[in-house]
Design an enzyme around this catalytic site. Sequence first.
Site, mmCIF file in Angstrom:
data_model
loop_
_atom_site.group_PDB
_atom_site.id
_atom_site.type_symbol
_atom_site.label_atom_id
_atom_site.label_comp_id
_atom_site.label_asym_id
_atom_site.label_seq_id
_atom_site.Cartn_x
_atom_site.Cartn_y
_atom_site.Cartn_z
ATOM 1 N N ASP A 30 0.859 -1.188 0.000
ATOM 2 C CA ASP A 30 0.000 0.000 0.000
ATOM 3 C C ASP A 30 0.896 1.239 0.000
ATOM 4 O OD1 ASP A 30 -3.268 0.289 0.972
ATOM 5 O OD2 ASP A 30 -2.004 2.087 0.845
ATOM 6 N N GLU A 151 -13.933 -10.224 -7.480
ATOM 7 C CA GLU A 151 -14.242 -10.864 -6.189
ATOM 8 C C GLU A 151 -15.736 -10.705 -5.943
ATOM 9 O OE1 GLU A 151 -15.016 -6.972 -4.865
ATOM 10 O OE2 GLU A 151 -15.445 -8.733 -3.665
ATOM 11 N N PHE A 152 -16.264 -11.586 -5.079
ATOM 12 C CA PHE A 152 -17.689 -11.513 -4.720
ATOM 13 C C PHE A 152 -17.810 -11.533 -3.202
ATOM 14 C CE2 PHE A 152 -18.938 -11.871 -9.053
ATOM 15 C CZ PHE A 152 -18.016 -12.715 -9.653
ATOM 16 N N PHE A 252 -31.231 -12.810 -0.512
ATOM 17 C CA PHE A 252 -31.378 -11.432 -1.015
ATOM 18 C C PHE A 252 -32.826 -11.102 -1.357
ATOM 19 C CE2 PHE A 252 -27.139 -9.455 -1.284
ATOM 20 C CZ PHE A 252 -26.478 -10.456 -0.612
ATOM 21 N N CYS A 263 -20.651 -1.032 -2.553
ATOM 22 C CA CYS A 263 -20.662 -1.690 -3.864
ATOM 23 C C CYS A 263 -21.933 -1.505 -4.677
ATOM 24 C CB CYS A 263 -20.368 -3.176 -3.669
ATOM 25 S SG CYS A 263 -18.742 -3.441 -2.972
ATOM 26 N N LYS A 324 -25.263 -2.383 7.118
ATOM 27 C CA LYS A 324 -25.739 -3.752 7.392
ATOM 28 C C LYS A 324 -25.011 -4.236 8.613
ATOM 29 C CE LYS A 324 -22.596 -6.685 4.937
ATOM 30 N NZ LYS A 324 -22.453 -7.798 4.005
ATOM 31 N N ARG A 331 -20.929 3.672 4.501
ATOM 32 C CA ARG A 331 -21.121 4.169 3.128
ATOM 33 C C ARG A 331 -22.520 3.860 2.596
ATOM 34 N NH1 ARG A 331 -15.541 2.008 0.538
ATOM 35 N NH2 ARG A 331 -15.904 0.387 2.100
HETATM 36 C C1 UDX Z 1 -22.103 -6.817 -2.049
HETATM 37 C C2 UDX Z 1 -22.217 -8.149 -2.798
HETATM 38 O O1 UDX Z 1 -23.077 -9.021 -2.054
HETATM 39 C C3 UDX Z 1 -20.831 -8.795 -2.917
HETATM 40 O O2 UDX Z 1 -20.932 -9.983 -3.675
HETATM 41 C C4 UDX Z 1 -19.900 -7.809 -3.633
HETATM 42 O O3 UDX Z 1 -18.592 -8.350 -3.753
HETATM 43 C C5 UDX Z 1 -19.850 -6.506 -2.860
HETATM 44 O O4 UDX Z 1 -21.162 -5.958 -2.716
HETATM 45 P P1 UDX Z 1 -21.882 -5.957 0.436
HETATM 46 O O5 UDX Z 1 -22.159 -4.629 -0.198
HETATM 47 O O6 UDX Z 1 -20.729 -6.086 1.362
HETATM 48 O O7 UDX Z 1 -21.657 -7.077 -0.750
HETATM 49 O O8 UDX Z 1 -23.166 -6.356 1.269
HETATM 50 P P2 UDX Z 1 -24.462 -7.239 1.003
HETATM 51 O O9 UDX Z 1 -24.529 -8.250 2.063
HETATM 52 O O10 UDX Z 1 -24.538 -7.658 -0.406
HETATM 53 O O11 UDX Z 1 -25.655 -6.159 1.279
HETATM 54 C C6 UDX Z 1 -25.718 -5.015 0.439
HETATM 55 C C7 UDX Z 1 -26.947 -4.206 0.887
HETATM 56 O O12 UDX Z 1 -28.160 -4.928 0.584
HETATM 57 C C8 UDX Z 1 -26.979 -3.909 2.385
HETATM 58 O O13 UDX Z 1 -27.452 -2.589 2.600
HETATM 59 C C9 UDX Z 1 -27.985 -4.930 2.921
HETATM 60 O O14 UDX Z 1 -28.644 -4.475 4.097
HETATM 61 C C10 UDX Z 1 -28.954 -5.014 1.753
HETATM 62 N N1 UDX Z 1 -29.702 -6.274 1.708
HETATM 63 C C11 UDX Z 1 -29.036 -7.433 1.470
HETATM 64 C C12 UDX Z 1 -31.096 -6.251 1.852
HETATM 65 O O15 UDX Z 1 -31.692 -5.190 2.059
HETATM 66 N N2 UDX Z 1 -31.781 -7.408 1.753
HETATM 67 C C13 UDX Z 1 -31.157 -8.601 1.528
HETATM 68 O O16 UDX Z 1 -31.847 -9.627 1.475
HETATM 69 C C14 UDX Z 1 -29.740 -8.621 1.386
#
Ligand code: UDX
Length: 434
Positions: A30, A151-152, A252, A263, A324, A331
Site C-alpha cells: 500500500d 471478487e464476490f 437477497f 458496492c 448492514k 457508506r
Molecule cells: C455486495 C455483494 O453481495 C458482494 O458480492 C460484492 O462483492 C460486494 O457488494 P456488500 O455490499 O458487502 O456485498 O453487502 P451485502 O450483504 O450484499 O448487502 C448489500 C446491501 O443490501 C446492504 O445494505 C444490505 O442491508 C442489503 N440487503 C441485502 C437487503 O436489504 N436485503 C437482503 O436480502 C440482502
Amino acid sequence: MKLCMIGTGYVGLVSGVCFSDLGNDVICVDKDLHKINDLKKGVIPIYEPGLEELVLKNVKNKRLSFSNNLESSVKKSDIIFICVGTPTKKSGNSADLTQIFSVAKELSKSINKFKIIITKSTVPVTTGDEIEKILKKKNTMNKFSVVSNPEFLREGEAIRDFTYPDRVVIGSNDLKSNKILKNLYSPLIGKGAKYVHTSRRAAELIKYASNAFLATKITFINEIANLCEKTSINVDDIAIGMGLDQRIGSRFLRAGPAYGGSCFPKDTKAIISTADKFQTNLSVIKSVIKSNENRSKLLLKRVYKILNNKIKNKNISFLGVTFKANTDDMRDSSSLTMIPELSKKGALIKYFDPTGYKKDFKKFKNVQYMKSVDSCLAKADLIIIHTEWNDFKSLNFKKLLKNKKTTIYDMRNLYSPNKMIKQNIKYLSVGRSL
Ligand code: UDX
C-alpha cells in the site's frame, strides 16, 4: 506461489491474507505508509470478523508480509493483484479509474520476468485492454498477461466468501495464465467452487451484472413490501413462497430500509455509465437506482405518520446505523438520509451501534451516540431498528420500555408482529400490514 496484492482495503487485505492461509507467499502493498506500519504491528484498518487472527497467524508463519515498496514487491512476485479503489466519480456515474491506471504505470517499470497482472478491483468493461496498452508501452516483449478475476466478497462475511465461493471467475485471453490461475485456486475448487474461464471483458461484466442483479432483487422485494403494507399481507410469506422456486432462490429477498454499502450503489451507477458509453439503455437498473434512492424518504414518511407529523422534540432512538450488520461501514447507509432529515425537523435523536460512535453525525447537535442499548432506548417515543445486528434480535422490550406509548419501527423485520401485539407493544415493520 508468490503473490503481490496492491491495495490493502477490504478486497486486497482479505484476499491477500486468505491466499497466504492457502500456503502462498503474499506481499500486501500500500502507498499509505501509516497503514503498512499499522499492519506490520498487527493493527487491522478494517472491521472484518476473523481477519485479525488470520493476519497474525500468517505473519507468524512468514507467508504474509506488508510493504510500502511497490517495485521491489512486484519484482519478487509472479502474480500481481490490483486491488485499489474504483469509487464513483464526483460528477456523473462512471467509475474513477485514476488509482488503477497509476498502479498500471508503476507496474510497467517492474516487469522483470513473466507476470500475471490481475484486476481484482471492480473495473468497467475494457479496463483490462487499457491496462494492457499501458504495460505494452514499457514492455514490448509481452512478458505479461492481463487477467480479470473479480471478487464476490460481502463485508462482514468476506473470509467465508473467499474460502467458499460459489464460483471463481477468470477472464483471460491466453491459456498460460488460465492454467496457472486454475492451479492457484485449486484448493477452493477442491472444496466445491466452480471454476469459470471466460474472456477478460466477460469477467469484467459478470461482476457488475451480478451486483446489479442482487440490487434489483432487493429492490424488487422492497417494492413488493410496499404493496403488502397496503393489502395486509406479510412480505416474509411472499419471500418464502417465491424463494422456494429454484429459479428465484431465497437469498437477497429480505425487505429492508434500502440497500447501501460501498458496492451496490457504486456498481449499479457504473454499469449504467458503461452502457451509455456503448449506446445501450439498461432501463431496469436505472429504475432500481431511482427506487432505492427514494426508499429512505418513503420510510421517513412512515415515521412522520407514526409521530402524527409532530417531530420537534420527539425522542427517536436508532438501533444500528451501519449499512448492514457485521461491518462498521457507513457508506450509503440509509441512516445517513434518515437521521439528518429527522434532526433538521428538531427530533432529539440517540443512536447505538455495536461498532461505536460515528463521525458522520458529528455536526448534528441533537444527535447523540449512546454506549448501550438501554441508555439509547430510555425515554424513546419511537425506536427505529435500522441494522440487523444480533445484539438487537432478542431484546425484552416489555422490560426495556418505560414509556408505554413508545412505538417500535422495525426496518429489518427482526420481530414477529403477533408477539408484539400480545405484549401490547405498538410495533410496525416493513412489508407487513400497517
Ligand atoms: C455486495 C455483494 O453481495 C458482494 O458480492 C460484492 O462483492 C460486494 O457488494 P456488500 O455490499 O458487502 O456485498 O453487502 P451485502 O450483504 O450484499 O448487502 C448489500 C446491501 O443490501 C446492504 O445494505 C444490505 O442491508 C442489503 N440487503 C441485502 C437487503 O436489504 N436485503 C437482503 O436480502 C440482502
